[in-house]
Design an enzyme around this catalytic site. Sequence first.
Site, mmCIF file in Angstrom:
data_model
loop_
_atom_site.group_PDB
_atom_site.id
_atom_site.type_symbol
_atom_site.label_atom_id
_atom_site.label_comp_id
_atom_site.label_asym_id
_atom_site.label_seq_id
_atom_site.Cartn_x
_atom_site.Cartn_y
_atom_site.Cartn_z
ATOM 1 N N HIS A 23 -12.661 29.395 -15.328
ATOM 2 C CA HIS A 23 -13.013 30.575 -14.509
ATOM 3 C C HIS A 23 -11.882 31.589 -14.627
ATOM 4 O O HIS A 23 -10.841 31.445 -13.990
ATOM 5 C CB HIS A 23 -13.192 30.154 -13.041
ATOM 6 C CG HIS A 23 -13.608 31.271 -12.146
ATOM 7 N ND1 HIS A 23 -14.597 31.124 -11.196
ATOM 8 C CD2 HIS A 23 -13.191 32.551 -12.018
ATOM 9 C CE1 HIS A 23 -14.773 32.258 -10.554
ATOM 10 N NE2 HIS A 23 -13.902 33.140 -11.029
ATOM 11 N N HIS A 25 -10.946 35.985 -15.199
ATOM 12 C CA HIS A 25 -11.352 37.387 -15.353
ATOM 13 C C HIS A 25 -10.431 38.034 -16.379
ATOM 14 O O HIS A 25 -9.237 38.187 -16.125
ATOM 15 C CB HIS A 25 -11.233 38.132 -14.010
ATOM 16 C CG HIS A 25 -12.100 37.549 -12.948
ATOM 17 N ND1 HIS A 25 -13.362 38.021 -12.669
ATOM 18 C CD2 HIS A 25 -11.905 36.495 -12.110
ATOM 19 C CE1 HIS A 25 -13.902 37.307 -11.698
ATOM 20 N NE2 HIS A 25 -13.039 36.376 -11.339
ATOM 21 N N LYS A 108 -23.312 33.446 -13.729
ATOM 22 C CA LYS A 108 -22.471 33.527 -12.525
ATOM 23 C C LYS A 108 -23.224 34.290 -11.447
ATOM 24 O O LYS A 108 -23.725 35.387 -11.686
ATOM 25 C CB LYS A 108 -21.162 34.245 -12.864
ATOM 26 C CG LYS A 108 -20.252 34.542 -11.676
ATOM 27 C CD LYS A 108 -19.652 33.267 -11.106
ATOM 28 C CE LYS A 108 -18.904 33.531 -9.807
ATOM 29 N NZ LYS A 108 -17.556 34.015 -10.025
ATOM 30 N N HIS A 145 -20.260 31.781 -6.663
ATOM 31 C CA HIS A 145 -19.218 32.216 -5.734
ATOM 32 C C HIS A 145 -19.733 31.797 -4.363
ATOM 33 O O HIS A 145 -20.661 32.400 -3.830
ATOM 34 C CB HIS A 145 -18.999 33.727 -5.810
ATOM 35 C CG HIS A 145 -17.908 34.190 -4.879
ATOM 36 N ND1 HIS A 145 -16.694 34.659 -5.327
ATOM 37 C CD2 HIS A 145 -17.848 34.216 -3.529
ATOM 38 C CE1 HIS A 145 -15.923 34.964 -4.287
ATOM 39 N NE2 HIS A 145 -16.613 34.710 -3.189
ATOM 40 N N HIS A 182 -13.885 28.059 -7.246
ATOM 41 C CA HIS A 182 -12.656 28.279 -6.449
ATOM 42 C C HIS A 182 -12.793 27.835 -4.988
ATOM 43 O O HIS A 182 -12.693 28.630 -4.075
ATOM 44 C CB HIS A 182 -12.199 29.736 -6.524
ATOM 45 C CG HIS A 182 -13.299 30.767 -6.477
ATOM 46 N ND1 HIS A 182 -14.258 30.806 -5.500
ATOM 47 C CD2 HIS A 182 -13.563 31.800 -7.300
ATOM 48 C CE1 HIS A 182 -15.068 31.818 -5.736
ATOM 49 N NE2 HIS A 182 -14.671 32.439 -6.820
ATOM 50 N N ASP A 261 -9.380 31.432 -11.769
ATOM 51 C CA ASP A 261 -9.790 32.667 -11.084
ATOM 52 C C ASP A 261 -8.696 33.727 -11.174
ATOM 53 O O ASP A 261 -8.523 34.541 -10.264
ATOM 54 C CB ASP A 261 -10.178 32.424 -9.629
ATOM 55 C CG ASP A 261 -10.996 33.593 -9.065
ATOM 56 O OD1 ASP A 261 -11.523 34.391 -9.852
ATOM 57 O OD2 ASP A 261 -11.071 33.713 -7.826
HETATM 58 O O1 DOR Z 1 -10.402 37.563 -5.369
HETATM 59 C C1 DOR Z 1 -11.273 37.637 -6.207
HETATM 60 N N1 DOR Z 1 -11.190 38.531 -7.200
HETATM 61 N N2 DOR Z 1 -12.330 36.843 -6.114
HETATM 62 C C2 DOR Z 1 -13.396 36.978 -6.920
HETATM 63 O O2 DOR Z 1 -14.317 36.219 -6.797
HETATM 64 C C3 DOR Z 1 -13.449 38.078 -7.895
HETATM 65 C C4 DOR Z 1 -12.098 38.471 -8.293
HETATM 66 C C5 DOR Z 1 -12.050 39.779 -9.073
HETATM 67 O O3 DOR Z 1 -12.910 39.991 -9.921
HETATM 68 O O4 DOR Z 1 -11.107 40.538 -8.857
HETATM 69 ZN ZN ZN Z 2 -13.497 34.891 -9.987
#
Ligand code: DOR
Ligand code: ZN
Length: 367
Positions: A23, A25, A108, A145, A182, A261
């Site tokens: 997971h 980004h 997702k 989520h 998470h 995450d």
């Molecule tokens: O804190 C977070 N930031 N939780 C998420 O689920 C998404 C993530 C983000 O994309 O910045």
């Molecule tokens: Zn995330």
Amino acid sequence: IPAIRERPPMPPTLILPRPDDFHVHLRNGMVRFLATPFTAEHFGYALVMPNTRPCPILTAEDAMNYRRDLMQYFPENKDFHPLMSIQITDKTTPDMITGTKAIVTAGKLYPEGVTTNSDNGVRDFKRLYPVFEAMQKEGLVLCLHGESPDHNISGLNREAAFLPQLREIAIKFPGLQIVLEHITTHDAIREVESLPNNVAATITAHHLWITIDDIIGYSQRSQGKLRPHNFCKPIAKHEFDRQALCHAATSGNPKFFFGSDSAPHPVDDKECSRVCAGCFTSPVALSILAEVFERMNALHLLEDFLSVHGKNFYGLPPRMNAKKITLIKESWVVNGSTSADWPNADYRRPILIIPFLAGETLTWRVT
Ligand code: DOR
Ligand code: ZN
């Protein structure tokens, strides 16, 4: 006679198969240049989240283009293998799922408005049951989520309030692999443990490290100050929950595996009056995990958490020839920031991202 010098003792060393991050980004635009190398350097499989902006990843075609874009910067790195996800929204149809398995690993689902870039999230899960059916048939994993979007429920209780929904989906679709992402609470751990084996959960490094008091300035180490770089969603909970997470991660239970995450944001979005949720943890996650597992006397289980349980749940083959990673027990100070200039007039200033735990000392270092 030459003096016999004793060699200094080697610091304890951990050599691990290349870990996976289920997971992460990686973003697009400038931020992807800064964030992606940290993942590409240390991880093998990385499940890339689809909540990019301005264009989210909604179709297999989007996912293919996004993957191509990410990989062009790592043509030589055969060890990094991004796995793609698409976002499941109200507009997703079963047709958009069928035939995508070669490109898409997971769908997702964000409940509407629960976190960064989830404005296009879902309120009525039942309407998506035909999509879940198609995912089950196609063999795509459903990543949730797990927070209720109900504004009448306090933020600290949103994860617990989501669990009945998880149970309903898991029971209705026994052949659908579901990951509760998470997780942050004792309640979520118990629920995942009690559900059938089609349900697993990812655990982040930061939720093993901090509690809500480290965010809102009530812990000793926060020195009474609000800490925006510790703020993410789901927000870290209480010490009782953090300890339960440490036990789950180090339990050897194959239902629990690593998903960082890691969610980078430019500093202007983190140090301001409306702070974006997300901690940029990929530069420190492995060091944190080694320290947590060591404290729990469970270093021998770190490999399973990092590179066995996740692959097994996702049905992915081990990658025997991938480079291993080495951690040594040596203190280091986390960099204050990572930055770059963007050769495009749209960005007038260099972009700066502050990593989680910037300026703090960790005891295990990735070599
Ligand atoms: O804190 C977070 N930031 N939780 C998420 O689920 C998404 C993530 C983000 O994309 O910045
Ligand atoms: Zn995330």
